[in-house]
Design an enzyme around this catalytic site. Structure first.
Site, PDB file in Angstrom:
ATOM      1  N   ASN A   1      -1.887  -4.780  -7.246  1.00  0.00           N
ATOM      2  CA  ASN A   1      -0.659  -4.192  -7.813  1.00  0.00           C
ATOM      3  C   ASN A   1      -0.056  -5.117  -8.866  1.00  0.00           C
ATOM      4  OD1 ASN A   1      -0.661  -1.828  -6.361  1.00  0.00           O
ATOM      5  ND2 ASN A   1       0.855  -2.472  -4.858  1.00  0.00           N
TER       6      ASN A   1
ATOM      7  N   ALA B   1      -7.689 -11.983   0.836  1.00  0.00           N
ATOM      8  CA  ALA B   1      -8.136 -10.585   0.639  1.00  0.00           C
ATOM      9  C   ALA B   1      -9.005 -10.445  -0.610  1.00  0.00           C
ATOM     10  CB  ALA B   1      -6.933  -9.647   0.611  1.00  0.00           C
TER      11      ALA B   1
ATOM     12  N   GLN C   1       9.765  -7.866  -9.149  1.00  0.00           N
ATOM     13  CA  GLN C   1       8.644  -8.300  -9.999  1.00  0.00           C
ATOM     14  C   GLN C   1       8.440  -7.440 -11.253  1.00  0.00           C
ATOM     15  OE1 GLN C   1       4.927  -9.966  -8.264  1.00  0.00           O
ATOM     16  NE2 GLN C   1       3.988  -8.167  -9.164  1.00  0.00           N
TER      17      GLN C   1
ATOM     18  N   ASP D   1      -5.176   6.026   3.355  1.00  0.00           N
ATOM     19  CA  ASP D   1      -5.260   4.665   2.806  1.00  0.00           C
ATOM     20  C   ASP D   1      -6.618   4.046   3.115  1.00  0.00           C
ATOM     21  OD1 ASP D   1      -3.576   2.178   1.808  1.00  0.00           O
ATOM     22  OD2 ASP D   1      -4.732   1.504   3.547  1.00  0.00           O
TER      23      ASP D   1
ATOM     24  N   HIS E   1       0.840  -1.207   0.000  1.00  0.00           N
ATOM     25  CA  HIS E   1       0.000   0.000   0.000  1.00  0.00           C
ATOM     26  C   HIS E   1       0.875   1.257   0.000  1.00  0.00           C
ATOM     27  CE1 HIS E   1      -4.095  -1.697   1.239  1.00  0.00           C
ATOM     28  NE2 HIS E   1      -3.324  -2.720   0.994  1.00  0.00           N
TER      29      HIS E   1
ATOM     30  N   GLU F   1       0.483  -4.423 -12.885  1.00  0.00           N
ATOM     31  CA  GLU F   1       1.807  -4.524 -13.499  1.00  0.00           C
ATOM     32  C   GLU F   1       1.769  -5.487 -14.681  1.00  0.00           C
ATOM     33  OE1 GLU F   1       4.642  -5.637 -10.483  1.00  0.00           O
ATOM     34  OE2 GLU F   1       4.745  -3.622  -9.641  1.00  0.00           O
TER      35      GLU F   1
END
Length: 479
Positions: free
Chosen positions: A368, A387, A349, A116, A16, A372
């Site tokens: 994320n 999650a 990554q 956030d 995050h 990507e």
């Protein structure tokens, strides 16, 4: 002219934090009337945070304040620990913002908080300073719609976790297809997390707007639902993504240099990359099954293999010592695959996904990682863990048709093991499909990759949403 001061409060979680920092840079590069102060909340003994904050170009427009560290209660329950940590930090946030407004004096006006998605309790502090709060949401628009809709069902119709589990599927306004209930996040399916979910979703509804790390072309159905559905249209959203961190920090990681060198010698789109995020790991039986599937597929590979933390702790997975790898993997695996693959620990990554040799990505479908992969035009084979990942996997395979299913409903809970074992033939099928050069989804992901880049350019959808967001912030100063 007075600068508009914006206070950012990212979550201590590194995933995050990184995208929040990238968003802060995007804002100040776009408009020099903004000044951003980032209040960093650290988890005890978490040094990873420093790697990212220290690399930021500190300037008159961007300022970082590390809040005093607070000790956490001794519990393995991550949600209650986070709640306690944020409550304990409220006085520190209040003090830091009060100091800021005094220091700036006539030169700046406090315009907004950007918090956030897990820090919405800080809306209370923003209200004390009489400024609006925008939430920075690091999942997608479809998942945001799912969370808000499930909160409404619970509050309005009293639909609890037991009832959700007994429904085969649900109609969610932000998804075009009905979503199987077994793919809903654990926070709505587990009784013990009910109060956490309700306060989390309630916090989102209390915001003045939500900045989402996504882009309209990727999630056009979901974005449209926020404009047209009666339960969602009262909450303004700003899809300004994809916000990515292309410079993964690699201090002391010699592996990462070796991997890129090795990839340089591989043919175009020939290698499958297996990586399961900063919290992804498997027990030894499942590791051996993954190894078997890789070997049976005959594919060239880069595999980021992490060691699970000790049971009952909140630690992240770590890298295996080289001496342990032979005992974790099938006997002789490393020797037999030496010419066609690499087993590594932590992975850079973005750098790997950007490489022309990568043809497919076996992923946990964290948001994320999903962004990507799309940005670099690499199709995903889905293996979610927890999650939002199950519904992300569903979105990739069933809604957007740019992913291949290994599994959709696999999940690992904090205090127990996975819900089932994934067999080698299933994994092998996923690897073969994701590397299929003629696959329809490969063409689709390449098209979406182009759209993700155009969205950020002048006149693109995300560029325009960012402009609307800046107008909203500047209006707070002029009023």
């Amino acid at each position: 002219m007075k600068k508009a001061e914006v206070v950012f409060i990212p979550s201590p979680d590194v995933g995050h934090l990184v995208s929040t920092l990238e968003f802060a840079k995007l804002l100040i590069n776009r408009d020099n009337r903004l000044r951003i102060t980032i209040l960093v909340i650290k988890l005890p003994h978490a040094s990873e945070t420093d790697v990212y904050t220290k690399s930021l170009p500190i300037s008159d427009s961007l300022n970082i304040i590390n809040l005093p560290e607070c000790s956490l209660p001794s519990t393995s329950n991550i949600t209650s620990s986070m709640t306690s940590l944020l409550e304990a930090q409220k006085p520190n946030v209040k003090q830091a913002v009060a100091n800021l407004t005094t220091e700036r004096g006539e030169n700046g006006v406090l315009a907004a908080f950007v918090v956030d998605m897990f820090c919405t309790t800080m809306i209370d502090v923003a209200k004390e300073f009489s400024v609006p709060t925008l939430v920075f949401y690091t999942s997608g628009v479809a998942f945001l719609g799912l969370v808000l809709h499930l909160h409404t069902l619970r509050e309005r119709d009293n639909v609890d976790s037991d009832q959700l589990l007994h429904l085969p599927e649900l109609d969610i306004p932000s998804f075009a297809n009905s979503v199987p209930s077994k793919l809903l996040p654990s926070i709505v399916l587990r009784k013990d997390l009910e109060s956490f979910f309700m306060s989390y979703a309630n916090g989102l509804k209390n915001a003045d707007g939500i900045i989402v790390n996504s882009f309209e072309e990727l999630e056009c159905y979901a974005v449209q639902s926020f404009l047209s559905h009666s339960g969602l249209c009262c909450l303004p959203i700003y899809p300004v993504g994809p916000i990515l961190n292309h410079e993964h920090k690699t201090e002391g990681k010699t592996d990462s240099v070796d991997v890129i060198k090795w990839l340089d010698d591989q043919p175009l789109s020939s290698v499958v990359f297996l990586c399961f995020g900063s919290r992804g790991s498997f027990d030894e039986d499942q590791v051996k099954e993954i190894a078997l599937s890789i070997e049976n597929s005959g594919a060239s590979f880069v595999w980021s293999l992490r060691k699970p933390p000790s049971k009952g702790t909140m630690a992240s997975p770590s890298d295996y010592p080289l001496s342990d790898l032979d005992s974790v993997l099938p006997e002789g695996f490393l020797d037999r695959t030496r010419e066609i693959g690499m087993v590594i620990g932590w992975a850079p990554q973005a750098q790997i996904l950007a490489h022309r040799a990568i043809g497919g990505f076996v992923s946990h479908c964290g948001w994320n990682s999903t962004l990507e992969s799309i940005y670099f035009g690499v199709p995903i084979a889905t293996w979610p863990l927890h999650a939002d990942q199950q519904s992300n996997a569903f979105e990739l395979t069933c809604e957007l048709k740019i992913g291949v299913e290994i599994v959709l409903d696999y999940r690992v809970e904090d205090n127990s093991g996975p819900n089932y074992f994934v067999t080698a033939d299933k994994i092998e099928r996923g690897i073969r499909s994701v590397l299929d050069r003629d696959g329809e989804f490969r063409k689709k992901v390449k098209e979406m990759s182009d759209k993700s880049r155009k969205a950020l350019l002048e006149g693109g959808s995300s560029y325009n949403y960012l402009g609307h967001l800046i107008d909203y912030i500047m209006n707070q100063v002029s009023n």
